[in-house]
Motif scaffolding. Sequence first.
Motif, PDB file in Angstrom:
ATOM      1  N   GLY A  35       0.662  -1.197  -0.009  1.00  0.00           N
ATOM      2  CA  GLY A  35      -0.182   0.120   0.028  1.00  0.00           C
ATOM      3  C   GLY A  35       0.883   1.245  -0.057  1.00  0.00           C
ATOM      4  O   GLY A  35       0.320   2.391  -0.353  1.00  0.00           O
ATOM      5  N   SER A  39      -2.765   2.847  -4.259  1.00  0.00           N
ATOM      6  CA  SER A  39      -4.296   2.186  -3.859  1.00  0.00           C
ATOM      7  C   SER A  39      -4.394   0.747  -4.266  1.00  0.00           C
ATOM      8  O   SER A  39      -4.272   0.583  -5.576  1.00  0.00           O
ATOM      9  N   ARG A  41      -6.670  -2.590  -4.768  1.00  0.00           N
ATOM     10  CA  ARG A  41      -8.049  -2.967  -5.136  1.00  0.00           C
ATOM     11  C   ARG A  41      -8.165  -4.472  -4.353  1.00  0.00           C
ATOM     12  O   ARG A  41      -9.300  -4.524  -3.741  1.00  0.00           O
ATOM     13  N   TYR A  59      -3.712  -3.728  -8.006  1.00  0.00           N
ATOM     14  CA  TYR A  59      -3.544  -2.243  -7.806  1.00  0.00           C
ATOM     15  C   TYR A  59      -4.691  -1.552  -8.554  1.00  0.00           C
ATOM     16  O   TYR A  59      -5.070  -2.181  -9.677  1.00  0.00           O
ATOM     17  N   ASP A  60      -5.126  -0.504  -8.250  1.00  0.00           N
ATOM     18  CA  ASP A  60      -6.019   0.237  -9.016  1.00  0.00           C
ATOM     19  C   ASP A  60      -5.549   1.010 -10.032  1.00  0.00           C
ATOM     20  O   ASP A  60      -6.264   0.974 -11.279  1.00  0.00           O
TER      21      ASP A  60
END
Length: 124
Positions: A35, A39, A41, A59-60
């Motif tokens: 993190g 961000s 997911r 990851y986003d």
Amino acid sequence: MSFNSRKISAEINRILFVKNLSYNVTSEELYDLFGRFGSIRQIRLGNAQGTKGTAFVVYDELQDAKTACDKLSGFNFQSRYLVVLYHQPDKNMLASAAAAQIPGSNGENADAVGATPKRRMEFS
């Protein structure tokens, strides 16, 4: 720098495959570590016999996954050096298909002759 050299490689994606994790690592510890780069997911921690010590980190954003892969590959975490790779489902599917091929001149695959195909690694 030319336009093509700035283009992101096709192998880079938002899903990282992490190996060489401690069997005692928790999802929370992975969220804390990964993190730091963006961000997240989802994290899927392997807990079956064949998947312990591995995880998928989604990851986003693509750039966050790239940064995490660059920074954490070889990183010493809980006295183990992490192996961080981009998840490549197409290569995994090609490898499974190649393994299912039966040697011979007719090129039939294992399904055509009734053999059991290899199962995909599942995370629980």
